[in-house]
Scaffold this motif. Structure first.
Motif, mmCIF file in Angstrom:
data_model
loop_
_atom_site.group_PDB
_atom_site.id
_atom_site.type_symbol
_atom_site.label_atom_id
_atom_site.label_comp_id
_atom_site.label_asym_id
_atom_site.label_seq_id
_atom_site.Cartn_x
_atom_site.Cartn_y
_atom_site.Cartn_z
ATOM 1 N N THR A 30 -74.368 -28.386 29.354
ATOM 2 C CA THR A 30 -73.208 -27.975 29.856
ATOM 3 C C THR A 30 -72.536 -29.155 30.440
ATOM 4 N N GLU A 192 -76.460 -11.942 35.433
ATOM 5 C CA GLU A 192 -75.569 -12.392 34.599
ATOM 6 C C GLU A 192 -74.802 -11.463 33.751
ATOM 7 N N PHE A 195 -71.620 -10.677 35.450
ATOM 8 C CA PHE A 195 -70.881 -12.042 35.466
ATOM 9 C C PHE A 195 -70.138 -11.912 34.127
ATOM 10 N N ASP A 196 -70.654 -11.180 33.129
ATOM 11 C CA ASP A 196 -69.750 -11.096 31.754
ATOM 12 C C ASP A 196 -68.786 -10.085 32.088
ATOM 13 N N PHE A 199 -66.190 -11.903 33.946
ATOM 14 C CA PHE A 199 -65.404 -12.749 32.714
ATOM 15 C C PHE A 199 -64.346 -12.028 32.170
ATOM 16 N N MET A 209 -65.800 -19.833 25.086
ATOM 17 C CA MET A 209 -66.953 -20.504 25.797
ATOM 18 C C MET A 209 -67.963 -20.153 25.549
ATOM 19 N N ARG A 211 -71.943 -18.854 24.911
ATOM 20 C CA ARG A 211 -72.631 -18.097 26.041
ATOM 21 C C ARG A 211 -73.561 -18.837 26.892
ATOM 22 N N ARG A 214 -71.658 -19.849 29.820
ATOM 23 C CA ARG A 214 -71.157 -19.010 30.803
ATOM 24 C C ARG A 214 -72.538 -18.803 31.520
ATOM 25 N N ASP A 215 -73.755 -18.839 30.792
ATOM 26 C CA ASP A 215 -74.826 -18.426 31.745
ATOM 27 C C ASP A 215 -75.137 -19.335 32.782
ATOM 28 N N LEU A 217 -73.120 -21.231 34.301
ATOM 29 C CA LEU A 217 -71.974 -21.106 35.332
ATOM 30 C C LEU A 217 -72.506 -20.014 36.164
ATOM 31 N N ALA A 218 -72.959 -18.813 35.424
ATOM 32 C CA ALA A 218 -73.275 -17.583 36.435
ATOM 33 C C ALA A 218 -74.667 -17.903 37.242
#
Length: 312
Positions: A30, A192, A195-196, A199, A209, A211, A214-215, A217-218
């Motif tokens: 990332t 998480e 967080f979805d 988003f 983005m 997955r 995103r995880d 960042l979460a």
């Protein structure tokens, strides 16, 4: 066919290696993705320590008049990386992680009110030798930018306000109405899965983005949950923006997504009435984060706005 087999084996091997890297080391992968994106935008990661001892991490690139860009709540400096690609040819772009977010320090006992963050950013800009600047901010960042303009009018050349928080006269948003009715506050996502939901809430037309990104960042934001809860209270209990706006005379470009569910689009017209030198743009089909949903469009609009300002 025989000639194709070695090439196919190489491609499959590379794909397998990439998948293994993502599975075994998602954080470094990332970071590498963001580093590449910054390099493409002409931005370099830097850091400094403020006079009060707080460490600030920021992106900087380009030359010309200083342009300070401020992210929103639970965001970070990379919310402006792709927009910066269109700006660094003409401006000295400076994008910090605000105190309490990203790689910057996260003290629990700091004052996180918008005015306090504005004063902190003024010290940051002084340390960089960038006195007068154009300011841009998204959501909470726009709220802070307005306070900065009220506190330091002689050093604020213009404002770029992307759905700023706290606008007096705006109608309650979809999120505000849901919370008032007893629903959960998705902005305070605690795992998480939430967080979805966050988003999906903040963007009507999100960019792709992976997955695993995103995880990552979460997980980074969840580690700062206690600090973010403190920041949320400091920001959303603040009612001083209405008074501060009366002192803002800088020319402003107000941008709002028509489908913003976090802060109602009525804030665009309300802010346009409050600021004597404001231009207002409402973007159809866009949610709360225009810089991520329509980075080229908002950058072009902003450059046209800056190009129309009287030279200084």
């Amino acid at each position: 066919m025989k000639r194709l087999r070695p090439l196919l084996i190489i491609v499959l091997t590379l794909l397998a290696a990439g998948a293994a890297a993502v599975f075994l080391a998602p954080v470094p992968v990332t970071e590498a993705i963001f580093s590449l994106d910054r390099a493409r935008s002409g931005l370099e990661r830097k850091e400094l320590v403020l006079p009060d001892g707080q460490r600030m991490v920021y992106l900087e690139g380009g030359q010309g008049e200083a342009l300070l860009l401020l992210h929103g709540f639970r965001g970070n400096k990379d919310h402006f990386t792709r927009v910066g690609r269109f700006l660094t040819d003409r401006y000295r772009v400076i994008v910090p992680d605000l105190l309490g977010f990203g790689e910057t320090a996260h003290p629990l006992d700091a004052d996180y009110t918008p005015a306090a963050q504005a004063r902190r950013l003024h010290a940051f800009m002084q340390a960089l030798g960038a006195g007068g600047a154009h300011l841009g901010g998204s959501s909470m960042g726009g709220q802070i930018a307005l306070h900065y303009a009220a506190l330091y009018p002689a050093e604020t050349r213009s404002l770029w306000l992307l759905a700023p928080n706290g606008v007096p006269g705006a109608r309650p948003s979809e999120l505000a109405r849901a919370v008032a009715a007893g629903g959960s506050n998705v902005l305070m996502a605690r795992d998480e899965d939430e967080f979805d939901q966050l988003f999906q809430l903040v963007m009507a037309d999100p960019p792709f983005m992976p997955r695993f990104v995103r995880d990552v960042l979460a997980q980074e934001s969840l580690r700062r949950q206690q600090v973010h809860e403190r920041i949320y209270l400091d920001v959303h209990r603040d009612r001083s923006l209405g008074e501060a706006v009366r002192d803002v005379k800088a020319p402003a470009l107000v941008v709002w997504g028509e489908r913003d569910r976090v802060l109602d689009v009525s804030g665009a017209a309300a802010l346009g009435r409050l600021l004597p030198r404001a231009q207002v743009i409402v973007l159809p089909g866009v949610g709360h984060l225009p810089t991520l949903e329509r980075e080229e469009r908002v950058a072009r609009d902003y450059l046209a706005f800056l190009g129309g300002l009287a030279p200084r």
